[in-house]
Design a protein around this motif. Structure first.
Motif, mmCIF file in Angstrom:
data_model
loop_
_atom_site.group_PDB
_atom_site.id
_atom_site.type_symbol
_atom_site.label_atom_id
_atom_site.label_comp_id
_atom_site.label_asym_id
_atom_site.label_seq_id
_atom_site.Cartn_x
_atom_site.Cartn_y
_atom_site.Cartn_z
ATOM 1 N N GLU A 1 -13.707 6.367 0.837
ATOM 2 C CA GLU A 1 -13.903 5.160 1.644
ATOM 3 C C GLU A 1 -14.226 5.454 3.100
ATOM 4 O O GLU A 1 -14.839 4.631 3.763
ATOM 5 C CB GLU A 1 -12.656 4.271 1.593
ATOM 6 C CG GLU A 1 -12.471 3.597 0.267
ATOM 7 C CD GLU A 1 -11.438 2.487 0.333
ATOM 8 O OE1 GLU A 1 -10.566 2.513 1.232
ATOM 9 O OE2 GLU A 1 -11.505 1.593 -0.525
ATOM 10 N N SER B 1 0.822 -1.205 0.000
ATOM 11 C CA SER B 1 0.000 0.000 0.000
ATOM 12 C C SER B 1 0.856 1.255 0.000
ATOM 13 O O SER B 1 1.994 1.265 0.464
ATOM 14 C CB SER B 1 -0.942 0.004 1.211
ATOM 15 O OG SER B 1 -0.202 -0.015 2.408
ATOM 16 N N ILE C 1 -3.873 5.256 -1.397
ATOM 17 C CA ILE C 1 -4.874 6.126 -0.791
ATOM 18 C C ILE C 1 -4.469 7.585 -0.958
ATOM 19 O O ILE C 1 -3.328 7.899 -1.271
ATOM 20 C CB ILE C 1 -5.094 5.826 0.708
ATOM 21 C CG1 ILE C 1 -3.850 6.212 1.536
ATOM 22 C CG2 ILE C 1 -5.484 4.368 0.922
ATOM 23 C CD1 ILE C 1 -4.099 6.285 3.027
ATOM 24 N N LEU D 1 -7.657 0.605 -6.030
ATOM 25 C CA LEU D 1 -6.872 -0.622 -6.153
ATOM 26 C C LEU D 1 -6.205 -0.670 -7.519
ATOM 27 O O LEU D 1 -6.700 -0.067 -8.482
ATOM 28 C CB LEU D 1 -7.769 -1.848 -5.985
ATOM 29 C CG LEU D 1 -8.531 -1.960 -4.666
ATOM 30 C CD1 LEU D 1 -9.450 -3.176 -4.697
ATOM 31 C CD2 LEU D 1 -7.570 -2.023 -3.488
ATOM 32 N N GLU D 2 -5.147 -1.420 -7.605
ATOM 33 C CA GLU D 2 -4.405 -1.533 -8.866
ATOM 34 C C GLU D 2 -5.307 -2.015 -9.996
ATOM 35 O O GLU D 2 -5.261 -1.484 -11.104
ATOM 36 C CB GLU D 2 -3.201 -2.471 -8.680
ATOM 37 C CG GLU D 2 -2.261 -2.524 -9.873
ATOM 38 C CD GLU D 2 -2.644 -3.579 -10.899
ATOM 39 O OE1 GLU D 2 -2.160 -3.464 -12.045
ATOM 40 O OE2 GLU D 2 -3.406 -4.512 -10.564
ATOM 41 N N ALA E 1 -9.402 5.983 -1.943
ATOM 42 C CA ALA E 1 -8.517 4.879 -2.307
ATOM 43 C C ALA E 1 -8.870 4.337 -3.683
ATOM 44 O O ALA E 1 -9.985 4.530 -4.190
ATOM 45 C CB ALA E 1 -8.607 3.762 -1.275
ATOM 46 N N HIS F 1 -0.598 -2.548 -4.445
ATOM 47 C CA HIS F 1 -1.945 -3.096 -4.634
ATOM 48 C C HIS F 1 -3.014 -2.029 -4.419
ATOM 49 O O HIS F 1 -4.069 -2.063 -5.049
ATOM 50 C CB HIS F 1 -2.162 -4.245 -3.638
ATOM 51 C CG HIS F 1 -3.563 -4.736 -3.569
ATOM 52 N ND1 HIS F 1 -4.165 -5.432 -4.600
ATOM 53 C CD2 HIS F 1 -4.494 -4.623 -2.587
ATOM 54 C CE1 HIS F 1 -5.414 -5.730 -4.256
ATOM 55 N NE2 HIS F 1 -5.637 -5.254 -3.041
ATOM 56 N N ARG F 2 -2.697 -1.057 -3.537
ATOM 57 C CA ARG F 2 -3.693 -0.062 -3.127
ATOM 58 C C ARG F 2 -2.981 1.255 -2.832
ATOM 59 O O ARG F 2 -1.934 1.272 -2.191
ATOM 60 C CB ARG F 2 -4.398 -0.584 -1.880
ATOM 61 C CG ARG F 2 -5.335 0.333 -1.184
ATOM 62 C CD ARG F 2 -5.844 -0.385 0.096
ATOM 63 N NE ARG F 2 -6.493 0.525 0.983
ATOM 64 C CZ ARG F 2 -7.766 0.867 0.923
ATOM 65 N NH1 ARG F 2 -8.540 0.360 -0.001
ATOM 66 N NH2 ARG F 2 -8.284 1.715 1.787
#
Length: 189
Positions: free
Chosen positions: A156, A96, A134, A178-179, A176, A131-132
């Motif tokens: 979120e 992250s 924010i 995600l990929e 956020a 992967h994520r």
């Protein structure tokens, strides 16, 4: 270690490491009340700005979690440094990160913040393998919320009065993406 091939080029911007010669332009950003309004610090003095610049000059790669890539945002057409953007590697285990940006108010409303942040989000997913990612902001910072929404990030969380900053309780919003969501958005464009 993840070190971009500098400068990172976008349609209108160059994202490059900070240099000692950026002091005057950085002070023009950091010393403004409207820039500091939603940040943790007050407008910076020349001495504080010099310390910030010295730190940012060293933030040119991501070696491990906790590291931050801090880059000067430069308008390609003029060579003017108008602010900064950053990618923070929050967690190796959870893959992250966090993106952030601050621009001189004279350059607001032109899409520069979204353009710079888009490049760093893409770098975080494509090169670092996150992967994520924010984006966090003070809840009254509507302009930055719009920038994150332009990137395809979803809101979120709203953390009510979670931090005591500058003599008051402030709320925080977390966005956020995600990929896989990022990849889907790029394909749709």
């Amino acid at each position: 270690m993840f070190t971009p091939d500098f400068p990172i080029q976008t349609e209108r911007l160059l994202l490059r490491p900070f240099e000692p010669g950026d002091f005057d332009e950085l002070l023009a950003v950091e010393s403004r009340a409207e820039v500091a309004r939603f940040l943790y610090h007050e407008p910076r003095t020349p001495e504080e700005t010099r310390e910030v610049l010295e730190r940012r000059i060293r933030l040119t790669s991501l070696t491990d979690e906790g590291d931050t890539l801090s880059l000067a945002v430069v308008v390609r057409a003029t060579g003017t440094m108008i602010g900064d953007c950053m990618l923070h590697w929050s967690s190796r285990q959870h893959q992250s990160g966090e993106v952030g940006f601050a621009l001189h108010p004279d350059h607001h409303g032109r899409g520069y913040a979204a353009e710079a942040a888009r490049a760093l989000v893409d770098y975080g997913f494509s090169e670092v393998g996150l992967h994520r990612i924010i984006g966090r902001l003070e809840a009254r910072n509507f302009a930055s919320a719009r920038v994150l929404e332009k990137l395809g990030m979803r809101r979120e969380a709203l953390l009510i009065e979670n931090e005591f900053v500058k003599g008051e309780w402030q709320s925080e919003i977390v966005y956020a993406i995600l990929e896989r969501e990022w990849r889907a958005l790029q394909f749709d464009m």
